[in-house]
Design a protein around this motif. Sequence first.
Motif, PDB file in Angstrom:
ATOM      1  N   TYR A 186       0.831  -1.117  -0.039  1.00 10.27           N
ATOM      2  CA  TYR A 186      -0.095  -0.076   0.132  1.00 10.27           C
ATOM      3  C   TYR A 186       0.900   1.251  -0.044  1.00 10.27           C
ATOM      4  O   TYR A 186       0.358   2.244  -0.555  1.00 10.27           O
ATOM      5  CB  TYR A 186      -0.796  -0.092   1.061  1.00 10.27           C
ATOM      6  CG  TYR A 186      -1.885  -1.296   1.236  1.00 10.27           C
ATOM      7  CD1 TYR A 186      -2.402  -1.461  -0.093  1.00 10.27           C
ATOM      8  CD2 TYR A 186      -2.107  -2.022   2.323  1.00 10.27           C
ATOM      9  CE1 TYR A 186      -3.326  -2.588   0.000  1.00 10.27           C
ATOM     10  CE2 TYR A 186      -3.020  -3.115   2.323  1.00 10.27           C
ATOM     11  CZ  TYR A 186      -3.666  -3.404   1.055  1.00 10.27           C
ATOM     12  OH  TYR A 186      -4.350  -4.562   0.934  1.00 10.27           O
ATOM     13  N   TYR A 192      -6.848   4.738   1.907  1.00  9.22           N
ATOM     14  CA  TYR A 192      -7.258   5.291   3.112  1.00  9.22           C
ATOM     15  C   TYR A 192      -8.338   4.490   3.872  1.00  9.22           C
ATOM     16  O   TYR A 192      -8.549   4.319   5.039  1.00  9.22           O
ATOM     17  CB  TYR A 192      -7.590   6.698   3.287  1.00  9.22           C
ATOM     18  CG  TYR A 192      -6.118   7.441   3.207  1.00  9.22           C
ATOM     19  CD1 TYR A 192      -5.259   7.420   4.228  1.00  9.22           C
ATOM     20  CD2 TYR A 192      -6.046   8.376   2.088  1.00  9.22           C
ATOM     21  CE1 TYR A 192      -4.211   8.131   4.043  1.00  9.22           C
ATOM     22  CE2 TYR A 192      -4.824   9.155   2.006  1.00  9.22           C
ATOM     23  CZ  TYR A 192      -3.776   8.979   2.988  1.00  9.22           C
ATOM     24  OH  TYR A 192      -2.508   9.542   2.855  1.00  9.22           O
ATOM     25  N   SER A 241      -7.412   1.102   5.080  1.00  9.97           N
ATOM     26  CA  SER A 241      -6.601   1.171   6.067  1.00  9.97           C
ATOM     27  C   SER A 241      -7.179   1.643   7.449  1.00  9.97           C
ATOM     28  O   SER A 241      -6.725   1.824   8.499  1.00  9.97           O
ATOM     29  CB  SER A 241      -5.420   2.039   5.914  1.00  9.97           C
ATOM     30  OG  SER A 241      -5.731   3.502   5.687  1.00  9.97           O
TER      31      SER A 241
END
Length: 650
Positions: A515, A563, A566
């Motif tokens: 990532y 985002y 995560s």
Amino acid sequence: MDNKESTVNTIRKTTATVRSTSVLPRYIRRVIKNFLLVWLDANLDESKQDFKNSLTNLQQLVVSIRTFTDAEQCIRFIKDTKEEKIVLIISGSLGQTVIPNICACSQLDSIYVFCSNQSVHEQWTKDVLKVKGVHTSIESICNALQVESARCDRDLASISCHGIDSLFMYAHLLKEALLEINDNDTKHIKELSDYCRLQDNISNDELDKIATDYYRFTPIWWYTAPYFIYSMLNRGLRLFDINIIVKMGFFIRHLHQDIEQLYREQRSTATTTPFEVYRGQGLSLKDLNKMKRSKGGLMAFNNFLSTSRNRNIALSGFARPAALVSAKSVGILFAMTIDPTLCKSSATPYADVRKVGFYHGQEEEILFSIYTIFRIDEIERIDSEHRNRLWQVKLTLVSNDDAPLNKLTAHTREELIGTRGWSRVGNILIRMEQSTKAEQLFQLILANISTTDEDQANYNYQLGCMYTVMKTYSKAISSYEQALKIYETKLPAAHPLLATCCNNIGTDYKSIGEYSKALSFYQRAVDINKEALASNHLSWTTSSTMTSCSLLATSYNNIGGLYYMSGNYAQALLFYKRALTMKENTLPPNHPSFATCYNNIGLVFDSMGKYSKALSFYQQALDVDRKNLPATRELIVEVKRNIKLVKKKM
């Protein structure tokens, strides 16, 4: 000779009875290049002059011959061979035990028994369909093979049917792409010659003649001559063999242009009355059933199409013999109605080649260009002793202006705008789910391009797209990065291709779970597009600005997705909203891509526990989707599911 298999490039002299094979006119005798010739005899001895003489005779038909003295090795070899058709010469002493073990192999096309006692072996072979004759000399086998080779080349011509074969839909586009390639012809003639020498199954005399005399004769002359070009080209088109297609791309173009030119010359004096031409060949039961299912629909021949005005030659010389080949195939007589007026209005070229072909004036041969399309009118059995094995298929030539046909290709052609030549061929192969062939094509082209050439960047970029589709992400990243490296030296710093490469690399890193690297490349794409927008002074109406905005929205959306994955919902919401803003500045309000934006924002609010806001965005996504997409669209299903779940939480 020890028990072994060998490949010989160097075969006894020639008498016998050949099982009911018609003697064909000289013009249709071709060299066997589409076959693998296998010779099994426990007593073969390469050191003896008799063997060498026999090889010399057979080599006039095919240079490379597989010889075996061990029956088990030969059986394994035949069963392991998948894409080649095999012609087998076998000794009478081994025939009775070996043939029952291999006769059902679809790749085994025909068998010739070579013995000293013809009458004995004719008794047990008479009911074996694939045994074409019992011979006492190699010379008589050679004579039989000359006739068989013509039938063989015909049988290898393949068909595709609309609604069944993906090739049919893409055939016209492939033809367009192949014909627009403007290669260095002289260079490619030499490359073809060099490639054929490496294959070790074409005589040096033929290759030398091509290299020195190619421009002395017309492409039609070469195609109708008894050289390797006819068989090799048909093999390449039947299998879409990338090596052959690339090496013979120049000849495909030359032959089509030659047919077009001859068609224009003959058109003024040709009849305007519809007429019939015929083609006899073998066809698998699978292909016959495919045509039956397509009756009334369209089909294409996936090769240059040789036909005859003489029905008897097509029927007796090709269709009837093909009916005797295998229980898994049939003999087909195609009877094709040609309307010259229709051909003239739609530029569907064909040419009478009897005065320009190699066998000048011997037959009324009509030659059509590649991927000619017909409508299947009737399919009926021909009464004969070959019960259910001999068929006539009546076809009508279809105009290139046929509306349903054009509709099939119009949308795909639009999607391929921006690609040309080999690049377009590769893209079409990917759409046909022929990724392995596309990869082979791109790698082959890349091997012949300068390392700093912008074309190399384009082909590497396409390789990256293909590897992404195949989910081989590491290869995709490597190809994109090679493309990016060249683009950075050739293109302006704010060029959209740089941003697209970075976006794609980021997405592939995301797919393999890296990532941080994905975020880095997404951010590079953002920076490139911001620079492009700054240089365009934010003039929202220019096409370059619209492209940059679209790419910037994509980058923002991708970053938002990282985002979100995560758990950083605040940042995810920020970037999703930035993506939405870019789209609002450049797209009409009901554009389908808004549905994805609204759904993504809804997912973030849902995860943050803000269910009312989530429901509001889900509903906006559904409203856009309903106005643009069918109810079965995957995103609609997802949005409806999200709405149902969020209502339960409220």
